[in-house]
Design a protein around this motif. Structure first.
Motif, PDB file in Angstrom:
ATOM      1  N   TYR A  70       0.711  -1.241   0.135  1.00  0.00           N
ATOM      2  CA  TYR A  70       0.112   0.143   0.111  1.00  0.00           C
ATOM      3  C   TYR A  70       0.907   1.174   0.028  1.00  0.00           C
ATOM      4  N   SER A  71       0.725   2.083  -1.034  1.00  0.00           N
ATOM      5  CA  SER A  71       1.648   3.212  -1.367  1.00  0.00           C
ATOM      6  C   SER A  71       0.575   4.330  -0.966  1.00  0.00           C
ATOM      7  N   ASN A  72       1.403   5.417  -0.448  1.00  0.00           N
ATOM      8  CA  ASN A  72       0.725   6.603  -0.257  1.00  0.00           C
ATOM      9  C   ASN A  72       1.175   7.945  -1.186  1.00  0.00           C
ATOM     10  N   GLU A  73       0.597   8.425  -2.083  1.00  0.00           N
ATOM     11  CA  GLU A  73       0.643   9.480  -2.938  1.00  0.00           C
ATOM     12  C   GLU A  73      -0.020  10.698  -2.409  1.00  0.00           C
ATOM     13  N   ASP A  74      -0.960  10.656  -1.553  1.00  0.00           N
ATOM     14  CA  ASP A  74      -1.608  11.623  -0.909  1.00  0.00           C
ATOM     15  C   ASP A  74      -0.924  12.218   0.305  1.00  0.00           C
ATOM     16  N   SER A  75      -1.604  13.312   0.808  1.00  0.00           N
ATOM     17  CA  SER A  75      -0.644  14.272   1.785  1.00  0.00           C
ATOM     18  C   SER A  75      -1.378  13.751   3.027  1.00  0.00           C
ATOM     19  N   VAL A  76      -2.493  12.868   3.256  1.00  0.00           N
ATOM     20  CA  VAL A  76      -2.867  12.581   4.447  1.00  0.00           C
ATOM     21  C   VAL A  76      -2.646  10.898   4.730  1.00  0.00           C
ATOM     22  N   ARG A  77      -3.080  10.667   6.022  1.00  0.00           N
ATOM     23  CA  ARG A  77      -2.876   9.325   6.607  1.00  0.00           C
ATOM     24  C   ARG A  77      -4.044   8.467   6.092  1.00  0.00           C
ATOM     25  N   HIS A  78      -3.523   7.214   5.496  1.00  0.00           N
ATOM     26  CA  HIS A  78      -4.837   6.156   4.928  1.00  0.00           C
ATOM     27  C   HIS A  78      -4.428   4.922   5.312  1.00  0.00           C
ATOM     28  N   THR A  79      -5.636   4.033   5.465  1.00  0.00           N
ATOM     29  CA  THR A  79      -5.467   2.674   5.985  1.00  0.00           C
ATOM     30  C   THR A  79      -5.919   1.946   4.827  1.00  0.00           C
ATOM     31  N   LEU A  80      -5.631   0.664   4.691  1.00  0.00           N
ATOM     32  CA  LEU A  80      -6.166  -0.332   3.897  1.00  0.00           C
ATOM     33  C   LEU A  80      -6.598  -1.763   4.421  1.00  0.00           C
ATOM     34  N   VAL A  81      -8.017  -1.953   4.441  1.00  0.00           N
ATOM     35  CA  VAL A  81      -8.491  -2.961   5.218  1.00  0.00           C
ATOM     36  C   VAL A  81      -9.242  -3.575   4.213  1.00  0.00           C
ATOM     37  N   VAL A  82      -9.460  -5.053   4.446  1.00  0.00           N
ATOM     38  CA  VAL A  82     -10.115  -5.983   3.279  1.00  0.00           C
ATOM     39  C   VAL A  82     -11.395  -6.454   4.110  1.00  0.00           C
ATOM     40  N   VAL A  83     -12.392  -6.283   3.222  1.00  0.00           N
ATOM     41  CA  VAL A  83     -13.840  -6.468   3.857  1.00  0.00           C
ATOM     42  C   VAL A  83     -14.509  -7.616   3.003  1.00  0.00           C
ATOM     43  N   LYS A  84     -15.085  -8.522   3.664  1.00  0.00           N
ATOM     44  CA  LYS A  84     -15.615  -9.830   2.881  1.00  0.00           C
ATOM     45  C   LYS A  84     -17.366  -9.957   3.780  1.00  0.00           C
ATOM     46  N   ASP A  85     -18.327  -9.699   2.842  1.00  0.00           N
ATOM     47  CA  ASP A  85     -19.324  -9.995   3.221  1.00  0.00           C
ATOM     48  C   ASP A  85     -19.894  -8.923   4.466  1.00  0.00           C
ATOM     49  N   GLY A  86     -19.517  -7.637   4.415  1.00  0.00           N
ATOM     50  CA  GLY A  86     -19.449  -6.584   5.532  1.00  0.00           C
ATOM     51  C   GLY A  86     -18.536  -6.915   6.507  1.00  0.00           C
ATOM     52  N   THR A  87     -17.890  -7.973   6.688  1.00  0.00           N
ATOM     53  CA  THR A  87     -16.873  -7.978   8.003  1.00  0.00           C
ATOM     54  C   THR A  87     -15.335  -7.702   7.483  1.00  0.00           C
ATOM     55  N   LYS A  88     -14.573  -7.163   8.277  1.00  0.00           N
ATOM     56  CA  LYS A  88     -13.442  -6.960   8.036  1.00  0.00           C
ATOM     57  C   LYS A  88     -12.437  -8.230   8.272  1.00  0.00           C
ATOM     58  N   VAL A  89     -11.762  -8.587   7.182  1.00  0.00           N
ATOM     59  CA  VAL A  89     -10.812  -9.712   7.591  1.00  0.00           C
ATOM     60  C   VAL A  89      -9.810  -9.444   8.628  1.00  0.00           C
ATOM     61  N   PRO A  90      -9.714 -10.445   9.491  1.00  0.00           N
ATOM     62  CA  PRO A  90      -8.977 -10.145  11.095  1.00  0.00           C
ATOM     63  C   PRO A  90      -7.628 -10.197  10.841  1.00  0.00           C
ATOM     64  N   ASN A  91      -6.772  -9.322  11.564  1.00  0.00           N
ATOM     65  CA  ASN A  91      -5.359  -9.294  11.496  1.00  0.00           C
ATOM     66  C   ASN A  91      -4.693  -8.539  10.458  1.00  0.00           C
ATOM     67  N   PHE A  92      -5.754  -7.713   9.574  1.00  0.00           N
ATOM     68  CA  PHE A  92      -4.816  -7.345   8.688  1.00  0.00           C
ATOM     69  C   PHE A  92      -5.383  -5.825   8.407  1.00  0.00           C
ATOM     70  N   LYS A  93      -4.169  -5.032   8.274  1.00  0.00           N
ATOM     71  CA  LYS A  93      -4.504  -3.652   8.160  1.00  0.00           C
ATOM     72  C   LYS A  93      -3.227  -2.854   7.841  1.00  0.00           C
ATOM     73  N   LEU A  94      -3.325  -2.288   6.717  1.00  0.00           N
ATOM     74  CA  LEU A  94      -2.063  -1.476   6.239  1.00  0.00           C
ATOM     75  C   LEU A  94      -2.308   0.051   6.650  1.00  0.00           C
ATOM     76  N   VAL A  95      -1.192   0.779   7.104  1.00  0.00           N
ATOM     77  CA  VAL A  95      -1.433   2.214   7.201  1.00  0.00           C
ATOM     78  C   VAL A  95      -0.249   2.688   6.743  1.00  0.00           C
ATOM     79  N   VAL A  96      -0.571   3.780   6.057  1.00  0.00           N
ATOM     80  CA  VAL A  96       0.458   4.896   5.498  1.00  0.00           C
ATOM     81  C   VAL A  96       0.340   6.101   5.941  1.00  0.00           C
TER      82      VAL A  96
END
Ligand SMILES: [Cu+2]
Length: 129
Positions: free
Chosen positions: A66-92
């Motif tokens: 996950y790469s950030n070309e924007d000037s503010v903080r972002h996260t990346l979360v994977v969702v399956k059927d409305g539920t976040k996939v556990p133990n995975f979150k990227l932060v830039v």
């Protein structure tokens, strides 16, 4: 009085040590560049968006960058059927930041989101096959 005081001091020291160790680990160390063997590369771009509305990946352990070309903080979360996939979150946290981690996904359709408040615009489809 002295024994009680030293007991309290020891307790305070223990609390301090456990607080310190709680801070270490947990988040993956940010990489400086996108690895060439990444199975999925997502970029956060200006105007609070991902660089695409649809992504694809191969089922199994997927190395996500996950790469950030924007000037503010972002996260990346994977969702399956409305539920976040556990133990995975990227932060830039800032422009130029890259975060990398693996997530194990089976075949199917997923949604990629950024869960920073106000970033509902950051939404994309991930098709794993
Ligand atoms: Cu965001």
């Amino acid at each position: 009085m002295t024994p009680r005081l030293s007991l309290r001091t020891t307790f305070a020291a223990l609390v301090a040590v456990s607080a310190l160790s709680a801070c270490g680990g947990g988040t993956s160390a940010p990489a400086q560049t996108v690895p060439t063997d990444a199975g999925l590369v997502v970029t956060a771009v200006k105007t609070i968006r991902f660089d695409a509305s649809e992504y694809t990946a191969t089922a199994g352990d997927i190395k996500v960058a996950y790469s950030n070309e924007d000037s503010v903080r972002h996260t990346l979360v994977v969702v399956k059927d409305g539920t976040k996939v556990p133990n995975f979150k990227l932060v830039v946290a800032q422009k130029g930041a890259v975060d990398v981690a693996a997530v194990n996904l089976t075949t199917g359709s997923y949604t990629l989101i950024c869960d920073v408040p106000g970033h509902q615009n950051m939404k994309a489809t991930l098709t794993v096959s």
